[in-house]
Design a protein around this motif. Structure first.
Motif, PDB file in Angstrom:
ATOM      1  N   VAL A 194      44.204  -2.546  19.816  1.00 37.96           N
ATOM      2  CA  VAL A 194      43.574  -2.451  18.637  1.00 37.96           C
ATOM      3  C   VAL A 194      44.282  -2.776  17.333  1.00 37.96           C
ATOM      4  CG1 VAL A 194      42.019  -1.013  17.088  1.00 37.96           C
ATOM      5  CG2 VAL A 194      41.906  -0.734  19.480  1.00 37.96           C
ATOM      6  N   ASP A 195      43.934  -3.877  16.422  1.00 34.16           N
ATOM      7  CA  ASP A 195      44.643  -4.082  15.313  1.00 34.16           C
ATOM      8  C   ASP A 195      43.616  -4.681  14.407  1.00 34.16           C
ATOM      9  OD1 ASP A 195      46.802  -4.584  13.795  1.00 34.16           O
ATOM     10  OD2 ASP A 195      47.764  -5.911  15.068  1.00 34.16           O
ATOM     11  N   GLY A 196      44.241  -4.999  12.854  1.00 32.73           N
ATOM     12  CA  GLY A 196      43.443  -5.345  11.959  1.00 32.73           C
ATOM     13  C   GLY A 196      43.957  -6.699  11.606  1.00 32.73           C
ATOM     14  N   GLN A 197      43.229  -7.571  10.895  1.00 30.66           N
ATOM     15  CA  GLN A 197      43.768  -8.465  10.111  1.00 30.66           C
ATOM     16  C   GLN A 197      42.770  -8.506   8.900  1.00 30.66           C
ATOM     17  OE1 GLN A 197      42.681 -12.606  10.871  1.00 30.66           O
ATOM     18  NE2 GLN A 197      40.756 -12.047  11.997  1.00 30.66           N
ATOM     19  N   HIS A 198      43.383  -8.826   7.530  1.00 32.89           N
ATOM     20  CA  HIS A 198      42.838  -8.918   6.424  1.00 32.89           C
ATOM     21  C   HIS A 198      42.271 -10.390   5.879  1.00 32.89           C
ATOM     22  CE1 HIS A 198      44.136  -4.701   4.739  1.00 32.89           C
ATOM     23  NE2 HIS A 198      45.115  -4.868   5.796  1.00 32.89           N
ATOM     24  N   VAL A 199      41.253 -10.366   5.371  1.00 34.63           N
ATOM     25  CA  VAL A 199      40.619 -11.456   5.097  1.00 34.63           C
ATOM     26  C   VAL A 199      40.012 -11.233   3.724  1.00 34.63           C
ATOM     27  CG1 VAL A 199      38.768 -13.330   5.530  1.00 34.63           C
ATOM     28  CG2 VAL A 199      39.732 -12.073   7.443  1.00 34.63           C
ATOM     29  N   ALA A 200      40.686 -11.875   2.721  1.00 33.49           N
ATOM     30  CA  ALA A 200      40.327 -11.559   1.297  1.00 33.49           C
ATOM     31  C   ALA A 200      40.335 -10.086   0.960  1.00 33.49           C
ATOM     32  CB  ALA A 200      38.795 -12.081   1.141  1.00 33.49           C
ATOM     33  N   GLU A 201      39.213  -9.518   0.625  1.00 36.11           N
ATOM     34  CA  GLU A 201      39.079  -8.151   0.470  1.00 36.11           C
ATOM     35  C   GLU A 201      38.675  -7.377   1.641  1.00 36.11           C
ATOM     36  OE1 GLU A 201      35.198  -9.560  -1.123  1.00 36.11           O
ATOM     37  OE2 GLU A 201      37.448 -10.287  -0.893  1.00 36.11           O
ATOM     38  N   HIS A 202      38.512  -7.897   2.469  1.00 33.36           N
ATOM     39  CA  HIS A 202      37.735  -7.242   3.841  1.00 33.36           C
ATOM     40  C   HIS A 202      38.848  -7.193   5.025  1.00 33.36           C
ATOM     41  CE1 HIS A 202      33.935  -7.750   2.500  1.00 33.36           C
ATOM     42  NE2 HIS A 202      34.148  -9.197   1.877  1.00 33.36           N
ATOM     43  N   LEU A 203      38.690  -6.193   5.966  1.00 35.33           N
ATOM     44  CA  LEU A 203      39.565  -6.049   6.881  1.00 35.33           C
ATOM     45  C   LEU A 203      38.802  -5.970   8.301  1.00 35.33           C
ATOM     46  CD1 LEU A 203      42.527  -5.039   7.858  1.00 35.33           C
ATOM     47  CD2 LEU A 203      41.451  -2.840   8.354  1.00 35.33           C
ATOM     48  N   ALA A 204      39.185  -6.921   9.363  1.00 35.52           N
ATOM     49  CA  ALA A 204      38.635  -6.986  10.383  1.00 35.52           C
ATOM     50  C   ALA A 204      39.322  -6.400  11.330  1.00 35.52           C
ATOM     51  CB  ALA A 204      38.138  -8.529  10.750  1.00 35.52           C
ATOM     52  N   VAL A 205      38.923  -5.262  11.915  1.00 38.64           N
ATOM     53  CA  VAL A 205      39.568  -4.502  13.269  1.00 38.64           C
ATOM     54  C   VAL A 205      38.996  -5.144  14.274  1.00 38.64           C
ATOM     55  CG1 VAL A 205      40.175  -2.406  14.097  1.00 38.64           C
ATOM     56  CG2 VAL A 205      39.665  -2.584  11.606  1.00 38.64           C
ATOM     57  N   VAL A 206      40.043  -5.542  15.112  1.00 41.25           N
ATOM     58  CA  VAL A 206      39.574  -6.436  16.278  1.00 41.25           C
ATOM     59  C   VAL A 206      39.848  -5.481  17.557  1.00 41.25           C
ATOM     60  CG1 VAL A 206      39.329  -8.453  15.186  1.00 41.25           C
ATOM     61  CG2 VAL A 206      41.498  -7.704  16.172  1.00 41.25           C
ATOM     62  N   ALA A 207      39.412  -5.446  18.822  1.00 36.45           N
ATOM     63  CA  ALA A 207      39.943  -5.078  20.011  1.00 36.45           C
ATOM     64  C   ALA A 207      40.069  -6.163  21.281  1.00 36.45           C
ATOM     65  CB  ALA A 207      38.949  -3.977  20.465  1.00 36.45           C
ATOM     66  N   LEU A 208      41.038  -5.906  21.853  1.00 41.33           N
ATOM     67  CA  LEU A 208      41.303  -6.919  23.003  1.00 41.33           C
ATOM     68  C   LEU A 208      41.321  -5.898  24.449  1.00 41.33           C
ATOM     69  CD1 LEU A 208      41.966  -9.788  24.174  1.00 41.33           C
ATOM     70  CD2 LEU A 208      44.505  -8.984  23.590  1.00 41.33           C
ATOM     71  N   ALA A 209      40.683  -6.306  25.399  1.00 42.90           N
ATOM     72  CA  ALA A 209      40.673  -5.469  26.397  1.00 42.90           C
ATOM     73  C   ALA A 209      41.610  -6.385  27.487  1.00 42.90           C
ATOM     74  CB  ALA A 209      39.352  -5.206  27.135  1.00 42.90           C
ATOM     75  N   ILE A 210      42.225  -5.340  28.420  1.00 44.18           N
ATOM     76  CA  ILE A 210      42.964  -6.022  29.682  1.00 44.18           C
ATOM     77  C   ILE A 210      42.387  -5.169  30.751  1.00 44.18           C
ATOM     78  CG2 ILE A 210      45.183  -6.517  30.700  1.00 44.18           C
ATOM     79  CD1 ILE A 210      46.538  -6.312  27.942  1.00 44.18           C
ATOM     80  N   THR A 211      42.012  -6.314  31.700  1.00 47.81           N
ATOM     81  CA  THR A 211      41.353  -5.572  32.969  1.00 47.81           C
ATOM     82  C   THR A 211      42.407  -5.264  34.215  1.00 47.81           C
ATOM     83  OG1 THR A 211      40.615  -7.722  33.833  1.00 47.81           O
ATOM     84  CG2 THR A 211      39.044  -6.814  32.294  1.00 47.81           C
ATOM     85  N   THR A 212      41.801  -4.691  35.253  1.00 47.80           N
ATOM     86  CA  THR A 212      42.770  -4.392  36.450  1.00 47.80           C
ATOM     87  C   THR A 212      43.729  -5.551  36.843  1.00 47.80           C
ATOM     88  OG1 THR A 212      40.915  -4.609  37.887  1.00 47.80           O
ATOM     89  CG2 THR A 212      41.614  -2.265  36.734  1.00 47.80           C
ATOM     90  N   ASP A 213      42.951  -6.488  36.929  1.00 46.17           N
ATOM     91  CA  ASP A 213      43.537  -7.909  37.400  1.00 46.17           C
ATOM     92  C   ASP A 213      44.366  -8.547  36.258  1.00 46.17           C
ATOM     93  OD1 ASP A 213      41.797  -9.025  35.861  1.00 46.17           O
ATOM     94  OD2 ASP A 213      41.065 -10.335  37.520  1.00 46.17           O
ATOM     95  N   GLY A 214      44.732  -7.985  35.007  1.00 41.60           N
ATOM     96  CA  GLY A 214      45.375  -8.601  33.894  1.00 41.60           C
ATOM     97  C   GLY A 214      44.890  -9.636  33.005  1.00 41.60           C
ATOM     98  N   THR A 215      43.449  -9.707  33.395  1.00 37.83           N
ATOM     99  CA  THR A 215      42.656 -10.623  32.436  1.00 37.83           C
ATOM    100  C   THR A 215      42.378 -10.208  30.868  1.00 37.83           C
ATOM    101  OG1 THR A 215      41.495 -11.520  34.382  1.00 37.83           O
ATOM    102  CG2 THR A 215      40.603 -11.996  32.226  1.00 37.83           C
ATOM    103  N   LYS A 216      42.818 -10.870  29.697  1.00 32.64           N
ATOM    104  CA  LYS A 216      42.275 -10.484  28.580  1.00 32.64           C
ATOM    105  C   LYS A 216      40.974 -11.181  28.055  1.00 32.64           C
ATOM    106  CE  LYS A 216      46.102 -12.860  27.427  1.00 32.64           C
ATOM    107  NZ  LYS A 216      46.970 -13.275  26.568  1.00 32.64           N
ATOM    108  N   VAL A 217      40.337  -9.992  27.382  1.00 31.02           N
ATOM    109  CA  VAL A 217      38.845 -10.295  27.040  1.00 31.02           C
ATOM    110  C   VAL A 217      38.795  -9.802  25.733  1.00 31.02           C
ATOM    111  CG1 VAL A 217      36.437  -9.960  27.411  1.00 31.02           C
ATOM    112  CG2 VAL A 217      38.192  -9.979  29.509  1.00 31.02           C
TER     113      VAL A 217
END
Length: 437
Positions: A194-217
């Motif tokens: 979980v991490d965030g990126q600032h876009v103008a006055e907004h903050l977009a908090v994003v989530a990246l999952a990693i599955t049991t076989d190492g795949t990123k989604v």
């Protein structure tokens, strides 16, 4: 001896002509059209041929429905009904065409499946989406279009800035809906970043999952003004509602903000193991130090966080904080904050390549970087919805270049370790650990 008349076809002004024997008038006219278009290039020639094939498909479908033209058939179920105006998608444009029509004997319109295929809006929207994600400005879409021949280009529509913008908005709405509605119950997720990126006055908090076989989604996105516990809890609760299950253990990697850690505990309880990013910690400590002190402190922290013995690493980190406390209390306080969570991965028994991957937020940072590059042409974000749409499009664009995480072959070891973390009372039973893998 009788001489057969010849037809000369010239591809371009400097090329020699090709003599062909006498042909029917329809073929002669078609060849003349093709020869003229050939001067504009191979793609334009292909377009001309494709348009001819498309019209032939229209005629074939009408003939199948109504029977051959000019032949009476008392059993026919449909009759020709002239032609109507229509348009098809071609090279990122809409090109007007005449589509033949037919009506059933009962008076209903006969749908033309081939026309519906060529006229599909999705094709045009996909072209617009690809070009915008590649960084092409809306005003440049006409110039970037494939050559289709002067006659076709002059009739084309849907190439204005406003038309391109409308289609991109529709495409990014679809991308956002896809991201926010992904079913997570079918994914075997074991790591969440979980991490965030600032876009103008907004903050977009994003989530990246990693599955049991190492795949990123990419799995989550939430908008807020700051990276506080309320925003992060809303994001995590949304993931749980969509099927994310931490009951058998989940490793959550965060950048070090207190709000993130508190939100993870509130949503997942003790089933989640929290790992803070070692790179962020080193940067935060360095920010509290004068330039002359940063080098040796950072080198020492690098060795401490790379220690395969979590107890020894924690002990050395506390000793360093004590050494810094008198002269640089801010740096010492920064180092002590959340220090236990700096060694979670090694405490789980993970070392080597996978440990280097999971003790930093580099995988999600990489995704955010690609999304930021995708959004580089956005000079003004009008509202939070626009931020979410562009960010979602960038995240899904980044997913296309994803590979499995480095060290993915060690994922079964992590799965077993997370099971022991989530079920410490049954961790000594071999059959329980085996079932987690």
């Amino acid at each position: 001896m009788k001489t057969v008349p010849k037809l000369r076809v010239v591809a371009h002004d400097d090329a020699p002509g090709i003599d062909l024997p006498d042909l029917p008038d329809e073929v002669r006219l078609a060849l003349a059209d093709v020869a003229g278009v050939a001067r504009e290039g191979l793609l334009a020639l292909s377009v001309a041929a494709g348009m001819a094939v498309m019209r032939a498909m229209f005629d074939a479908e009408i003939t199948a429905a109504c029977g051959p033209r000019g032949k009476h058939d008392p059993d026919r179920v449909a009759v020709r009904h002239g032609a109507g105006r229509g348009s098809v998608v071609l090279g990122g444009r809409r090109v007007p065409v005449a589509r033949p029509r037919a009506r059933t004997t009962g008076g209903g319109e006969v749908p033309l499946a081939s026309y519906q295929l060529f006229a599909a809006e999705d094709q045009l929207t996909a072209v617009v989406m690809e070009r915008m994600l590649a960084g092409l400005a809306t005003r440049r879409h006409v110039a970037a279009g494939e050559p289709v021949g002067q006659a076709v280009a002059e009739q084309a529509t849907a190439t204005s800035r406003s038309a391109v913008s409308r289609r991109f908005i529709a495409a990014t709405k679809t991308a956002l809906a896809e991201l926010l509605n992904r079913d997570l119950s079918t994914m075997n997720i074991k790591v969440l970043m979980v991490d965030g990126q600032h876009v103008a006055e907004h903050l977009a908090v994003v989530a990246l999952a990693i599955t049991t076989d190492g795949t990123k989604v990419p799995v989550g996105l939430w908008e807020g003004s700051t990276e506080n516990a309320t925003v992060v809890k809303a994001l995590l609760a949304n993931l749980v509602a969509r099927g994310l299950d931490a009951g058998d253990g989940l490793l959550v990697v965060i950048d070090g903000a207190k709000a993130l850690s508190a939100a993870v505990r509130a949503v997942f309880g003790t089933h989640a193991a929290i790992q803070r990013c070692t790179v962020h910690k080193r940067r935060n400590v360095a920010d509290h130090l004068p330039e002359s002190e940063r080098g040796w402190v950072d080198t020492k922290l690098g060795r401490i966080f790379a220690n395969h013995d979590p107890a020894a690493g924690l002990r050395d980190a506390k000793a360093l904080a004590t050494a810094l406390a008198r002269k640089h209390p801010g740096a010492a306080a920064s180092l002590r904050e959340g220090l236990e969570e700096m060694f979670t991965v090694t405490r789980l028994g993970i070392t080597g390549t996978l440990a280097r991957t999971l003790t930093t937020s580099n995988p999600i940072e990489s995704m955010i970087s690609i999304a930021r590059t995708t959004n580089r042409n956005v000079t003004h974000s009008r509202d939070g919805q626009m931020v979410l749409r562009w960010t979602a499009a960038g995240m899904l664009n980044a997913q296309r270049s994803f590979r499995r995480v480095r060290g993915f072959k060690q994922m079964p070891q992590l799965v077993a370790a997370l099971h022991r973390h989530a079920h410490p009372d049954t961790a000594h039973r071999p059959e329980t650990v085996g079932s987690a893998a």
